[in-house]
Design an enzyme around this catalytic site. Structure first.
Site, mmCIF file in Angstrom:
data_model
loop_
_atom_site.group_PDB
_atom_site.id
_atom_site.type_symbol
_atom_site.label_atom_id
_atom_site.label_comp_id
_atom_site.label_asym_id
_atom_site.label_seq_id
_atom_site.Cartn_x
_atom_site.Cartn_y
_atom_site.Cartn_z
ATOM 1 N N ASP A 63 0.827 -1.209 0.000
ATOM 2 C CA ASP A 63 0.000 0.000 0.000
ATOM 3 C C ASP A 63 0.864 1.263 0.000
ATOM 4 O O ASP A 63 1.620 1.507 0.942
ATOM 5 C CB ASP A 63 -0.879 -0.076 1.269
ATOM 6 C CG ASP A 63 -1.998 0.929 1.268
ATOM 7 O OD1 ASP A 63 -2.059 1.760 0.346
ATOM 8 O OD2 ASP A 63 -2.815 0.876 2.210
ATOM 9 N N GLY A 76 -5.020 3.562 -7.934
ATOM 10 C CA GLY A 76 -5.253 3.791 -9.365
ATOM 11 C C GLY A 76 -4.364 4.843 -9.989
ATOM 12 O O GLY A 76 -4.539 5.188 -11.166
ATOM 13 N N ASP A 124 -10.519 4.288 -1.086
ATOM 14 C CA ASP A 124 -11.148 3.315 -0.184
ATOM 15 C C ASP A 124 -12.667 3.334 -0.282
ATOM 16 O O ASP A 124 -13.291 4.382 -0.352
ATOM 17 C CB ASP A 124 -10.759 3.620 1.269
ATOM 18 C CG ASP A 124 -9.294 3.308 1.533
ATOM 19 O OD1 ASP A 124 -8.551 3.092 0.547
ATOM 20 O OD2 ASP A 124 -8.907 3.279 2.703
HETATM 21 C C1 GLA Z 1 -5.330 2.405 2.890
HETATM 22 C C2 GLA Z 1 -5.879 1.263 2.047
HETATM 23 C C3 GLA Z 1 -6.880 0.474 2.864
HETATM 24 C C4 GLA Z 1 -6.210 -0.068 4.111
HETATM 25 C C5 GLA Z 1 -5.589 1.070 4.908
HETATM 26 C C6 GLA Z 1 -4.729 0.560 6.043
HETATM 27 O O1 GLA Z 1 -6.311 3.331 3.200
HETATM 28 O O2 GLA Z 1 -6.469 1.759 0.878
HETATM 29 O O3 GLA Z 1 -7.413 -0.578 2.088
HETATM 30 O O4 GLA Z 1 -5.251 -1.015 3.750
HETATM 31 O O5 GLA Z 1 -4.775 1.885 4.085
HETATM 32 O O6 GLA Z 1 -4.142 1.579 6.785
#
Ligand code: GLA
Length: 741
Positions: A490, A535, A556
């Site tokens: 991430d 993305g 998210d």
């Molecule tokens: C980001 C990701 C989420 C999750 C959080 C964790 O927001 O997009 O899916 O993994 O981090 O902190």
């Protein structure tokens, strides 16, 4: 009751009082932040004026993100209190505030919603939450009969900002407001056609309340209802429980109404009863799930044959290649394959009633995740408060509730597992919530489940835990040692590395992902690689080139129709990039009990929105990662997640993603090509009322005569020549499979 209807002009803001209610249609407004803006004496005469029922972007503050203050000047007539039945509390209703807010009444803080970036919890949006605050009517800071200032500090974290969704008002909390109909417990489906719903009526007042409870059970499709009436008397601060038996039509609503005896005021609400579409599994054996699996030569092989059937099942595999073994009692295949190649075999599952056989292919080569990964991820339920007990509870439920028998496999820990510092060798270690990740991995594998973990290419994850920056190889090795099968990687704080390097080229966006992709490939086990960078730079165009198996295409998701529909229905340009081992990821599922922290709540999606969610994700060939606490899985959600014909759309060997073929303001039709030459078709009603959708087969590029199967009901519904028409619920779906005649 006497109605008061007059207008009061206060120093420079007008407000209106209708029937014991003070409305606040205008506020003084200023962007920025200063603690003095909460003080009643602050001079705001030079501030702008704003309507609090519309976001600020539409009122001259386009593209403004950050802090701003609203100040309402109001006179509160004493009659409002005197004329009320229950003189206990004053309600301040501020509609909604995008994203977080703090509310002051004459300088006294009376409430807060969400959290500001500087707060200990960090920024948390509560943009969709109703802002209603109750304060004691005898609070010393209320100026009855004189001017009051309500100051609201609003923080907008991006996109639309400010107060919205209705005109704020103040009135007295009524006796009826102290009554709550608690209908939160989930419906239990006791046997075919029957269900039970438990509710309670709660009296939060300091006096006894009497009234009449009426509930109507409504057969939505046939417009019929049965009504029941119960006299109710509830002592102060007590509740009464009721069990409501329901004889189910396909779609039912329950309408609850409580009429309070003194005021004859009513509260009412309508609940949509979840309706079960998936037929029960048959007693004779049936093999489900993916028909193909990818593995690298020399990597540990783990695949559990997903199968349903009554009693004890016996598993075997015809033509099982050398190097692999199947456990005849569990159906778990283990071992290693030495050589690259395509291995064809047949799974066989028996019980005392019968036998099922199904062809299966193992492709031993470089590509993993030949069908979209299916499993669970901790984030949408537990957020950063995931721990081993919670992980294991969901893993155990995966097995006990039979999800594993439909192909659900991965158990992925998201953010929040990492210790604050690395060990003396610079290795990443888990915090106290995960005592021994190697043991956790072994425990999952023994059960035929797979193990996923999470990190960031930056120094810190999004939850401010340790990331992998400059420790990538070491971390991948630790994951492999623990038996990890899946890594979600991430972007998060990689922004700061990126900014420091001042390079915004595509290569710079790819760099951290290329690095980890190469490292993962060289581990002694297969680790599915899930890119998460929301993305950026059209990741779908290059995710495969960095060895990514899946890539998030959006920010998210959250459990609202706005979030679901804006993400799901915008996955239009990516379809060309989906292929076996390469999947667009519109984010995890928001069904069941979710919450992103310690406190979970049932998803706010309606039943039909959930059918839309699962159908659309399957059409999109999306990774299916359940985001709820599986140990609390209710009957409806379990049923929603175990429809093998719907799952088969997602897991289809061809690996194509659906295309949006028809889009109108009210409905959309998405079509996915399947391996057997047929098409999976989702007909979505995006409007807010039930409607019939009609289209010609030629409108979606099909020949004029089609044989149609309803996938949710697992029923052939006949041959349709020329045109297809279907009734689709508001925000709901009809999911069919059409084959040319
Ligand atoms: C980001 C990701 C989420 C999750 C959080 C964790 O927001 O997009 O899916 O993994 O981090 O902190």
């Amino acid at each position: 009751m006497k109605k008061v209807l007059f207008t009061v002009a206060c120093s420079y803001i007008c407000h209106f009082i209708f029937a014991q209610k003070v409305e606040m249609p205008l506020a003084k407004f200023k962007t920025g932040d200063n603690v003095t803006y909460s003080y009643p004496v602050t001079d705001d005469r030079q501030w702008g004026t704003i309507k609090p029922d519309m976001i600020w972007e539409t009122q001259g503050y386009d593209n403004y993100d950050g802090y701003a203050w609203y100040r309402f000047h109001i006179i509160l007539p004493k009659s409002i209190k005197e004329n009320s039945l229950w003189k206990d509390s004053l309600r301040i209703n501020l509609a909604k505030a995008d994203d977080a807010c703090e509310v002051y009444f004459n300088g006294t803080k009376i409430g807060k919603s969400g959290s500001f970036p500087g707060d200990a919890a960090g920024y948390i949006s509560s943009w969709n939450k109703k802002q209603e605050y109750h304060i004691a009517a005898n609070s010393p800071f209320i100026n009855w009969g004189a001017e009051n200032v309500i100051a609201v500090k609003v923080y907008d974290g991006g996109g639309a900002g400010g107060m919205f969704s209705g005109i704020p008002y103040i009135n007295m909390v009524d006796l009826i407001d102290a009554i709550n109909i608690n209908n939160k417990s989930s419906v239990r489906f006791t046997r075919p056609g029957k269900a039970i719903k438990n509710i309670s009526i709660e009296n939060n007042a300091t006096e006894k309340i009497t009234g009449i409870l009426t509930y109507d059970i409504i057969d939505v499709d046939n417009d019929k209802s049965t009504s029941h009436t119960i006299p109710v008397s509830i002592l102060p601060k007590k509740k009464l429980d009721f069990t409501i038996p329901i004889t189910l039509a396909e779609r039912n609503n329950i309408h609850y109404k409580f009429e309070e005896n003194k005021s004859h005021k009513i509260i009412e609400l309508t609940e949509i009863i979840p309706y079960i579409l998936t037929p029960p599994v048959s007693a004779s054996p049936k093999i489900n799930g993916a028909k193909i699996f990818g593995v690298r030569p020399g990597s540990p092989f783990l695949f559990k044959i997903p199968a349903t059937g009554k009693g004890k099942l016996q598993y075997s595999v015809e033509n099982l290649p050398e190097g692999l073994q199947v456990n005849k009692n569990t159906g778990i295949i283990t071992g290693t394959l030495k050589n690259e190649g395509e291995y064809k075999m047949t799974f066989v599952v028996k019980n005392s009633i019968g036998i099922d056989k199904r062809a299966f292919t193992v492709k031993c080569g470089n590509l993993l995740a030949l069908t979209p990964p299916m499993g669970w991820n901790s984030w949408n339920c537990w957020g950063l408060s995931i721990n081993e007990t919670r992980l294991k509870a969901s893993a155990q439920a995966m097995i006990d509730k039979g999800l594993i028998n439909h192909g659900w496999t991965y158990m992925n820990i998201d953010d929040g597992w990492e210790a604050e510092t690395r060990n003396a060798n610079g290795e990443i270690v888990a915090n106290h919530k995960f005592p021994d990740l190697k043991k956790t991995g072994d425990w999952l594998h023994e059960k035929g489940l797979k193990f996923g973990i999470y990190s960031s290419p930056g120094t810190k994850t999004c939850g401010n835990y340790l990331g992998s920056y400059q420790h990538e190889a070491q971390d991948a090795k630790s994951y492999a040692n623990w038996g990890v099968d899946y890594l979600k990687y991430d972007w998060c704080s990689y922004d700061s590395v990126f900014d420091a390097e001042k390079d915004t080229s595509l290569a710079a966006y790819k760099k951290p992902y290329t690095l980890m992709g190469e490292i993962l490939k060289n581990q002694n086990r297969d680790i599915v690689y899930s890119l998460c960078q929301y993305g950026m730079k059209n990741v779908w165009e290059w995710g495969a080139t960095v060895n990514g198996n899946t890539w998030r295409t959006t920010g998210d998701i959250t459990d609202t129709w706005e979030s679901l529909s804006s993400i799901g229905f915008n996955q239009t340009s990516q379809y060309a990039y989906a292929a076996p081992g390469r999947w667009n990821d519109p984010d995890m599922m928001i069904v069941g009990e979710v919450g992103w922290g310690d406190n979970l709540h049932p998803t706010r999606l309606t039943v039909d929105e959930q059918y839309t969610h699962v159908s659309l994700w399957c059409l999109l060939s999306a990774p299916l990662l359940i985001g709820c606490d599986l140990s609390k899985l209710d009957d409806f959600t379990l049923n929603l997640l175990t429809n093998d014909e719907v799952i088969a759309v997602d897991q289809d060997v061809l690996g194509k993603q659906a295309k949006q073929i028809i889009k109108t303001a009210d409905y959309q039709v998405w079509v996915k090509e399947l391996e057997d030459g047929s098409k999976a078709i989702g007909i979505f009603n995006v409007s807010s009322k039930d409607d019939v959708v009609r289209f010609y087969w030629s409108d979606i590029g099909l020949s004029m005569s089609q044989k149609v199967r309803d996938l949710w009901r697992q029923k052939d519904i006949g041959n349709f020549d020329g045109m297809f028409a279907t009734k689709v619920a508001a925000h709901g779906v009809t999911l069919i499979k059409a084959s040319a005649n």
